[in-house]
Write a protein that holds these residues in place. Structure first.
Motif, PDB file in Angstrom:
ATOM      1  N   GLN A  37      -5.396   6.855  -1.396  1.00 43.40           N
ATOM      2  CA  GLN A  37      -5.058   5.555  -0.522  1.00 43.40           C
ATOM      3  C   GLN A  37      -5.124   4.368  -1.643  1.00 43.40           C
ATOM      4  O   GLN A  37      -6.063   3.956  -2.250  1.00 43.40           O
ATOM      5  CB  GLN A  37      -5.944   5.274   0.582  1.00 43.40           C
ATOM      6  N   SER A  87       0.614  -1.103  -0.171  1.00 41.61           N
ATOM      7  CA  SER A  87       0.080   0.055   0.077  1.00 41.61           C
ATOM      8  C   SER A  87       0.720   1.200  -0.244  1.00 41.61           C
ATOM      9  O   SER A  87       1.907   1.143   0.512  1.00 41.61           O
ATOM     10  CB  SER A  87      -0.998   0.237   1.201  1.00 41.61           C
ATOM     11  N   ARG A 104      -0.021   5.788   0.236  1.00 44.47           N
ATOM     12  CA  ARG A 104      -0.857   6.963   0.072  1.00 44.47           C
ATOM     13  C   ARG A 104      -0.239   7.939  -0.233  1.00 44.47           C
ATOM     14  O   ARG A 104       0.740   8.721   0.058  1.00 44.47           O
ATOM     15  CB  ARG A 104      -1.324   7.085   1.916  1.00 44.47           C
ATOM     16  N   TYR A 164      -5.794  13.254  -1.402  1.00 43.37           N
ATOM     17  CA  TYR A 164      -5.316  11.824  -0.961  1.00 43.37           C
ATOM     18  C   TYR A 164      -5.740  10.739  -1.796  1.00 43.37           C
ATOM     19  O   TYR A 164      -6.869  10.845  -2.356  1.00 43.37           O
ATOM     20  CB  TYR A 164      -5.538  11.484   0.603  1.00 43.37           C
TER      21      TYR A 164
END
Length: 121
Positions: free
Chosen positions: A81, A17, A19, A79
């Motif tokens: 994610q 992951s 961000r 943002y």
């Protein structure tokens, strides 16, 4: 009238992951009504990833269920994610802003300089 600065890119293994953040400054009241994330690899056109307006969000089919776009109005920051990353997500990611909603088409008036995301298998 609007400056956009992306950050948060990097290298990650598949399944990981990241961000991304996009800090906005300038005349924001009107020109951030629509904001979006786009990505581009060398030799290909810039493609829309996700977009956000006051009352809705939209996503490219390739990222639905894995990416989430959000906006912190108090921080003037957008943002993205990104979860369950795949090698095909590797690209330069750009944020965009405009008064006019252009969906996932790369037609916005203001653009950041981009942040690189590299996903290894």
């Amino acid at each position: 009238l609007v400056q956009l600065v992306e950050s948060g890119g990097g290298s990650v293994q598949a399944g990981g992951s990241l961000r991304l953040s996009c800090a906005a400054s300038g005349y924001l009241a009107v020109y951030t009504n629509y904001m979006g994330w786009f990505r581009q690899v060398p030799g290909k056109e810039r493609e829309g990833v996700a977009a956000i307006r006051p009352d809705s969000t939209s996503y490219a089919d390739s990222v639905k269920g894995r990416f989430t776009i959000s906006k912190d109005i108090a921080k003037n920051t957008l943002y993205l994610q990104m979860n369950s990353l795949k090698p095909e997500d590797t690209a330069m990611y750009y944020c965009a802003a405009d008064r006019v909603d252009s969906g996932l088409y790369a037609q916005s008036l203001y653009w950041g300089q981009g942040t690189q995301v590299t996903v290894s298998s």
